[in-house]
Scaffold this active site. Structure first.
Site, mmCIF file in Angstrom:
data_model
loop_
_atom_site.group_PDB
_atom_site.id
_atom_site.type_symbol
_atom_site.label_atom_id
_atom_site.label_comp_id
_atom_site.label_asym_id
_atom_site.label_seq_id
_atom_site.Cartn_x
_atom_site.Cartn_y
_atom_site.Cartn_z
ATOM 1 C CG ASP A 44 -41.483 92.258 27.471
ATOM 2 O OD1 ASP A 44 -41.763 93.319 28.058
ATOM 3 O OD2 ASP A 44 -40.595 91.482 27.862
ATOM 4 C CB ILE A 45 -41.810 97.857 25.438
ATOM 5 C CG1 ILE A 45 -43.162 97.988 24.735
ATOM 6 C CG2 ILE A 45 -40.872 98.979 25.000
ATOM 7 C CD1 ILE A 45 -43.128 97.845 23.235
ATOM 8 C CG HIS A 126 -43.756 117.451 28.092
ATOM 9 N ND1 HIS A 126 -42.501 117.939 28.375
ATOM 10 C CD2 HIS A 126 -44.254 117.013 29.275
ATOM 11 C CE1 HIS A 126 -42.245 117.818 29.661
ATOM 12 N NE2 HIS A 126 -43.292 117.245 30.236
ATOM 13 C CG ASP A 138 -41.031 116.762 33.686
ATOM 14 O OD1 ASP A 138 -41.818 116.519 32.753
ATOM 15 O OD2 ASP A 138 -41.112 117.785 34.399
ATOM 16 C CD GLU A 172 -45.861 119.842 30.211
ATOM 17 O OE1 GLU A 172 -46.698 119.563 31.087
ATOM 18 O OE2 GLU A 172 -44.662 120.094 30.473
ATOM 19 C CG ASP A 201 -45.714 115.024 31.748
ATOM 20 O OD1 ASP A 201 -44.502 114.852 31.976
ATOM 21 O OD2 ASP A 201 -46.263 116.143 31.770
ATOM 22 C CG HIS A 288 -39.743 121.201 36.831
ATOM 23 N ND1 HIS A 288 -40.800 122.088 36.880
ATOM 24 C CD2 HIS A 288 -40.084 120.300 35.858
ATOM 25 C CE1 HIS A 288 -41.728 121.742 35.980
ATOM 26 N NE2 HIS A 288 -41.304 120.657 35.358
ATOM 27 C CG ASP A 303 -39.579 96.518 31.805
ATOM 28 O OD1 ASP A 303 -39.904 96.596 30.603
ATOM 29 O OD2 ASP A 303 -39.284 95.433 32.340
ATOM 30 C CG ASP A 307 -43.656 95.864 29.060
ATOM 31 O OD1 ASP A 307 -43.087 96.105 27.973
ATOM 32 O OD2 ASP A 307 -43.139 95.163 29.954
#
Length: 318
Positions: A44-45, A126, A138, A172, A201, A288, A303, A307
């Site tokens: 579990d991250i 990226h 982003d 990118e 991404d 952006h 989350d 995972d």
């Protein structure tokens, strides 16, 4: 069907059956009878750890003109931050340089020492932002997500069957320049060793959707099965088709997959019913823009997606 036997014959028969069972289970076929090894479950991250990386990337942008764009000091500082974490964790890292628009760009590549180098499972994101902001969703989100997954590979001292490789791409935002350079520099032999490339991404959009790349059925299924187990409905990713770093790999015949939480497209009422959020509003209203800061991230999406990345890499490299 049974038949009556004398006690002595019964004993002989029992002994014979026992010997036969022993021969079948423990003799020449003993290896087959041994329990099969259990595939290690993905961890579990830790969301706080992923957000900690985003805070560092925000600080780097704040100290370097407000961005982490190609050719700007904030980008190289971002590379140095991630490389330092990976080096300390035991990865073999390398910087690939390329020139674009009169500036030196950098791809950061990190290989985990274990695994078959003839079969590479690769995850990439990226690392550069646009010039107008810090680029935290982003694509700090994807960059931080795969970084923390990589650090968990080291923490688990994972021994995958296939080689795990992580990549952070430069430029990118100018048209997948860094990832295209990487693919073009690979000989056909090295390219054929890449079993799969997974792209991440934007995985923490503030009005998120759950989109899965549909380019390869097996890779798509790995992700969709994980989300189904969490009762999360997914949709095929279409908004970013051909617009991120999986495109150069796909064009050269490498199978690709990945996740996306949405950019400038508006969330529909049907999608809001499935995922929550605000219908009629962009998945990322700060796409952006200068407001793409650490405040521009949905914790739940970040989350879940982090995972899911771990789950896919643990399974595909096993």
């Amino acid at each position: 069907m049974y038949r009556n036997v004398s006690p002595r014959r019964g004993a002989i028969a029992a002994a014979t059956c026992t010997a036969l069972a022993t021969a079948l289970l423990g003799g020449a076929s003993g290896a087959q009878a041994a329990p099969s090894p259990t595939r290690a479950a993905a961890p579990d991250i830790d969301l706080a750890a992923v957000k900690g990386h985003l805070t560092e990337l925000q600080s780097i942008a704040d100290g370097n003109g407000g961005n982490r764009a190609h050719g700007q000091p904030g980008y190289k500082a971002s590379v140095d931050y991630i490389k330092g974490k990976l080096d300390a964790a035991g990865f073999t890292t390398s910087l690939q340089e390329f020139d674009f628009n009169g500036s030196t760009g950098y791809n950061l590549i990190a290989d985990w020492p274990a695994g078959d180098a003839e079969q590479v499972v690769m995850a990439g994101a990226h690392l550069d932002s646009v010039g107008r902001g810090a680029g935290i969703n982003d694509n700090g989100s994807g960059s931080a997500g795969i970084l923390e997954v990589a650090l968990n590979v080291a923490k688990a001292d994972l021994k995958p069957a296939k080689k795990l490789r992580f990549a952070w791409w430069g430029a990118e935002e100018y048209g997948m320049v860094g990832s295209t350079h990487y693919v073009n520099e690979l000989g056909s032999g090295d390219l054929s060793k890449i079993n799969s490339y997974l792209n991440f991404d934007m995985i923490g959009s503030p009005n998120p959707g759950y989109f899965v790349y549909d380019d390869d059925p097996e890779l798509e299924k790995v992700f969709k099965d994980w989300y189904a187990g969490k009762d999360i409905v997914t949709e095929q990713e279409t908004e970013g088709d051909g617009r991120s770093d999986h495109a150069p790999f796909k064009e050269r015949g490498v199978r690709v997959g990945g996740l996306f939480s949405g950019a400038e497209a508006a969330k529909t009422a049907e999608q809001a019913e499935k995922w929550g959020g605000t219908p009629g509003e962009s998945f990322d209203p700060c796409y952006h823009s200068s407001c793409d800061t650490t405040k521009n991230v949905d914790d739940t999406a970040l989350d879940h997606n982090s995972d899911a990345i771990a789950h896919a890499l643990w399974n595909l490299s096993a």
